[in-house]
Design an enzyme around this catalytic site. Structure first.
Site, short mmCIF file in Angstrom:
data_model
loop_
_atom_site.label_atom_id
_atom_site.label_comp_id
_atom_site.label_asym_id
_atom_site.label_seq_id
_atom_site.Cartn_x
_atom_site.Cartn_y
_atom_site.Cartn_z
N ASP A 97 -4.98 10.49 8.88
CA ASP A 97 -3.64 10.08 9.31
C ASP A 97 -3.18 10.83 10.55
OD1 ASP A 97 -2.94 8.15 7.27
OD2 ASP A 97 -2.99 9.82 5.87
N GLU A 150 0.87 -1.18 0.00
CA GLU A 150 0.00 0.00 0.00
C GLU A 150 0.90 1.23 0.00
OE1 GLU A 150 -3.59 2.07 2.59
OE2 GLU A 150 -2.59 0.28 3.37
N TYR A 177 -11.18 -3.03 3.76
CA TYR A 177 -10.22 -2.47 4.71
C TYR A 177 -10.96 -2.15 6.01
CZ TYR A 177 -6.21 0.50 6.08
OH TYR A 177 -5.12 1.05 6.72
#
Length: 272
Positions: A61, A50, A175
């Site tokens: 993030d 990834e 995911y």
């Protein structure tokens, strides 16, 4: 359709073996380092890569990957650089699936159709877009399907009633976000993670991979009991940050790459 379009499907065809998926940011600390580290990750046991496209406002993030994006952006790294890196990795013989990670605004600015055309042409297998909700991903999914690549959907513990909708649409793999909040290494995992993953797996026929907050071999081993793949990002980027001086020096980069490889071998080895 690219020659690589079904690599993810083939990777997860055998659900008896767990897959290890590392994340790094393209261009951190520079593009040549990303190229070398990508190969080292595969040698260390990565089943799928990834690769994050650096972005100035990475909302999902934490500080570690934010700093990685800042370092890459300071070097002028762009979407085109990330796409060309994938092409270079393919030209160098890399066979594992490669998935890019990008927020939706850069994809929109690039042009959705243009982006997915390039994604397929350069040899990528899909993309994770964390800020694109399933209710609004129609144009991206249509473009991806037209070019034989996957839009990897994310599902979180807070998805609740939407889990079934997300699971039904999942492509490539689903995911699963292991913890609330942004990415980042954590000392412990959610106590209800297993129950959440059971709900997700009941909602989809797609394989699942768990990320966000997984940082030690013990956590990798624990999570793997409940999923098909384990994703580790911040812990690897943090290890790279510790060796930035080596990775940034052309004469010492090989030493730095070796240190990253050794670190990742320990994580990937937990799945053996």
């Amino acid at each position: 359709m690219t020659a690589f379009a079904n690599r993810i499907d083939r990777l997860f065809a055998d659900r008896s073996r767990k897959r290890f998926i590392p994340f790094i940011t393209v261009g951190d600390p520079h593009l040549d380092a990303t190229f070398q580290i990508a190969h080292a990750l595969v040698e260390a046991g990565a089943d799928l890569l990834e690769l994050g496209i650096p972005y100035s406002d990475p909302l999902a993030d934490g500080p570690t990957i934010q700093r990685a994006s800042q370092r890459a952006l300071a070097n002028g790294v762009t979407i085109d650089d990330a796409l060309e890196l994938v092409a270079s990795l393919r030209a160098s013989g890399m066979q594992v699936p490669i998935v890019l990670f990008s927020y939706y605004n850069p994809v929109l600015q690039y042009g959705v159709e243009r982006f997915f055309t390039a994604l397929a042409e350069k040899g990528a297998d899909g993309i994770v877009i964390p800020d694109l909700p399933v209710e609004e991903n129609g144009p991206a999914v249509a473009a991806a399907q037209a070019h034989g690549v996957h839009v990897i959907s994310l599902v979180a513990p807070t998805s609740e009633s939407r889990i079934r909708t997300i699971g039904a649409q999942a492509s490539g793999f689903l995911y699963c976000v292991s913890s609330l909040g942004v990415t980042g290494a954590r000392a412990s995992l959610r106590e209800d993670l297993a129950q959440f993953l059971q709900r997700v797996k009941a909602s989809t026929s797609a394989p699942t991979a768990v990320g966000f907050g997984i940082s030690t071999p013990e956590q990798v081993r624990a999570v793997a009991q409940h999923t098909d793949g384990v994703i580790v990002g911040s812990a690897i980027v943090q290890e790279m940050e510790r060796h930035l001086e080596l990775l940034s020096d052309p004469e010492q980069i090989a030493q730095g790459v070796t240190k990253i490889k050794t670190f990742v071998q320990q994580l990937a080895g937990a799945l053996k």
